[in-house]
Design an enzyme around this catalytic site. Structure first.
Site, PDB file in Angstrom:
ATOM      1  N   CYS A  75       0.521  -0.891  -0.203  1.00  0.00           N
ATOM      2  CA  CYS A  75       0.047  -0.202   0.167  1.00  0.00           C
ATOM      3  C   CYS A  75       1.123   1.205   0.013  1.00  0.00           C
ATOM      4  O   CYS A  75       0.563   2.481   0.365  1.00  0.00           O
ATOM      5  CB  CYS A  75      -1.090   0.083   1.536  1.00  0.00           C
ATOM      6  SG  CYS A  75      -0.119  -0.043   2.812  1.00  0.00           S
ATOM      7  N   GLU A 115      -7.167  -6.491   0.399  1.00  0.00           N
ATOM      8  CA  GLU A 115      -7.318  -5.505   2.230  1.00  0.00           C
ATOM      9  C   GLU A 115      -6.162  -4.186   1.919  1.00  0.00           C
ATOM     10  O   GLU A 115      -5.548  -4.468   0.780  1.00  0.00           O
ATOM     11  CB  GLU A 115      -7.111  -5.821   3.057  1.00  0.00           C
ATOM     12  CG  GLU A 115      -6.783  -5.530   4.597  1.00  0.00           C
ATOM     13  CD  GLU A 115      -5.245  -4.985   4.964  1.00  0.00           C
ATOM     14  OE1 GLU A 115      -4.637  -4.058   5.374  1.00  0.00           O
ATOM     15  OE2 GLU A 115      -4.439  -5.108   3.886  1.00  0.00           O
ATOM     16  N   ARG A 160      -7.534   0.989  14.020  1.00  0.00           N
ATOM     17  CA  ARG A 160      -6.789   0.633  12.382  1.00  0.00           C
ATOM     18  C   ARG A 160      -8.054   0.196  11.784  1.00  0.00           C
ATOM     19  O   ARG A 160      -8.882  -0.712  11.367  1.00  0.00           O
ATOM     20  CB  ARG A 160      -5.793  -0.247  12.527  1.00  0.00           C
ATOM     21  CG  ARG A 160      -5.509  -1.103  11.702  1.00  0.00           C
ATOM     22  CD  ARG A 160      -4.412  -2.489  11.738  1.00  0.00           C
ATOM     23  NE  ARG A 160      -3.824  -2.138  10.584  1.00  0.00           N
ATOM     24  CZ  ARG A 160      -2.279  -2.039  10.615  1.00  0.00           C
ATOM     25  NH1 ARG A 160      -2.220  -1.582  11.491  1.00  0.00           N
ATOM     26  NH2 ARG A 160      -2.296  -2.497  10.109  1.00  0.00           N
ATOM     27  N   ARG A 162      -9.381   0.272   7.774  1.00  0.00           N
ATOM     28  CA  ARG A 162      -8.671  -0.397   5.933  1.00  0.00           C
ATOM     29  C   ARG A 162      -9.402  -1.086   5.421  1.00  0.00           C
ATOM     30  O   ARG A 162     -10.793  -0.601   6.054  1.00  0.00           O
ATOM     31  CB  ARG A 162      -7.980  -1.871   6.245  1.00  0.00           C
ATOM     32  CG  ARG A 162      -6.671  -1.569   7.648  1.00  0.00           C
ATOM     33  CD  ARG A 162      -5.632  -0.828   6.272  1.00  0.00           C
ATOM     34  NE  ARG A 162      -4.336  -0.994   7.180  1.00  0.00           N
ATOM     35  CZ  ARG A 162      -3.681  -0.186   7.503  1.00  0.00           C
ATOM     36  NH1 ARG A 162      -4.486   1.665   7.715  1.00  0.00           N
ATOM     37  NH2 ARG A 162      -2.348   0.225   8.074  1.00  0.00           N
TER      38      ARG A 162
END
Ligand SMILES: C[S@@+](CC[C@H](N)C(=O)[O-])C[C@H]1O[C@@H](n2cnc3c(N)ncnc32)[C@H](O)[C@@H]1O
Length: 317
Positions: A75, A115, A160, A162
């Site tokens: 990413c 993801e 977090r 995502r």
């Protein structure tokens, strides 16, 4: 239900794989990852022999057939903190998605699970995400996606967020699939961080550290996670841990900090894995440098969030 075969790409230490396998309904038959250290950690915990070649060099026909593609693709190119060049990233990382495309176009898995960082959607005014969706649609997939925060969807005290993308070839499965409902956060920081145990002295800050006085002055509470932000200490007010990152541990900052009765210390690598929801039985290679372990933990996923999504897939199969 017969176990669905998964192939895992950019597998890291296998966080996504673990979340799927924990359902008992998926088995990983192939995993690819080119970082030898992450592979070592993966293999400590699995009987899978990871293919550690660069994915660019792996021929599609060398990959065994599978039902589900799993991929938390790199990413850096999409991250606010990263290069912001998306598919044009000079180091080629943004283009790794097209390696996945090459493989799913030929292998035609039933389901694709991806993801990534939350801002994948907004990157380059939405163009990057549009390209990804077009690739999936053109290959015959119907796509659902959602941003989930681990503290709301994984019962893990980490902030977090995502994006999770689930794509189906079968329209009926696509229609039936829903992302999981939020779950109450009952796991406390002290369930995953040992505030009482005396850790090895290397984790503690001493007056040799140039910003030690600031740490002592500003870190007033126990049972709270702090973060050193170049010139100041940030307290995490919501009683969760800030997002773990892949670069923590390099340069001495960014590993979350706690005040315990023995002093002020960084979280240990194992605590970082626990804050990602890995089980206490997860093994870390003994001879591996902590910087590598912090990177692996930060690069990985919150396993219970993955597990909750995988369970939603099981429900509709
Ligand atoms: C964001 S991490 C994924 C972590 C994984 N989801 C986990 O749970 O640990 C991306 C991974 O892709 C790997 N990677 C990057 N480029 C690669 C390539 N060309 N071939 C194979 N693996 C690559 C990196 O080493 C890194 O471990």
């Amino acid at each position: 239900m017969k176990k669905l075969k998964c192939a895992s790409f950019f597998a890291g230490v296998g966080g996504i794989d673990l979340g799927f396998e924990q359902t008992g309904k998926f088995e990983v038959v192939y995993a690819n990852e080119f970082d030898e250290y992450a592979v070592k950690t993966y293999q400590e915990n699995s009987s899978i022999k990871v293919d550690c070649r660069d994915i660019n060099t792996v021929k599609t026909e060398e990959i065994p057939d599978f039902d589900v593609m799993l991929a938390g693709f790199p990413c850096q190119a999409f991250s606010i903190a990263g290069y912001r060049e998306g598919f044009k990233d000079k180091k080629g990382r943004g283009e790794l998605f097209f390696q996945l495309e090459r493989i799913f176009v030929e292998k035609k898995p039933k389901i694709i699970f991806l993801e990534n960082v939350k801002n994948l959607v907004g990157h380059d005014n939405g163009n990057t995400f549009r390209v990804i969706l077009d690739c999936l649609h053109n290959a015959g997939y119907k796509v659902k996606y959602q941003v989930l925060n681990a503290m709301n969807y994984g019962n893990i005290p980490q902030n977090r967020e995502r994006i999770y993308i689930v794509a189906f070839r079968d329209e009926d499965l696509y229609n039936k699939f829903n992302f999981p409902d939020p779950v109450k956060l009952t796991t406390k920081l002290n369930d995953v961080i040992d505030f009482n145990k005396k850790q090895d002295s290397k984790y503690y800050y001493t007056d040799k550290c140039p910003f030690y006085d600031t740490l002592v002055n500003d870190m007033t509470k126990t049972n709270t996670v702090y973060q050193w932000r170049r010139i100041y200490v940030r307290e995490n007010k919501s009683n969760v841990c800030p997002t773990l990152t892949a670069n923590m541990g390099t340069g001495g900052h960014n590993v979350p900090l706690v005040k315990v009765k023995h002093g002020i210390r960084k979280l240990t690598p194992m605590e970082c894995f626990l804050i990602q929801g890995f089980p206490k039985t997860f093994k870390l290679p003994k001879d591996m440098a902590n910087t590598r372990l912090y990177k692996q933990a930060g690069n990985s996923v919150v396993v219970p969030v993955i597990n909750n999504i995988a369970n939603e897939i099981v429900k509709i199969m």
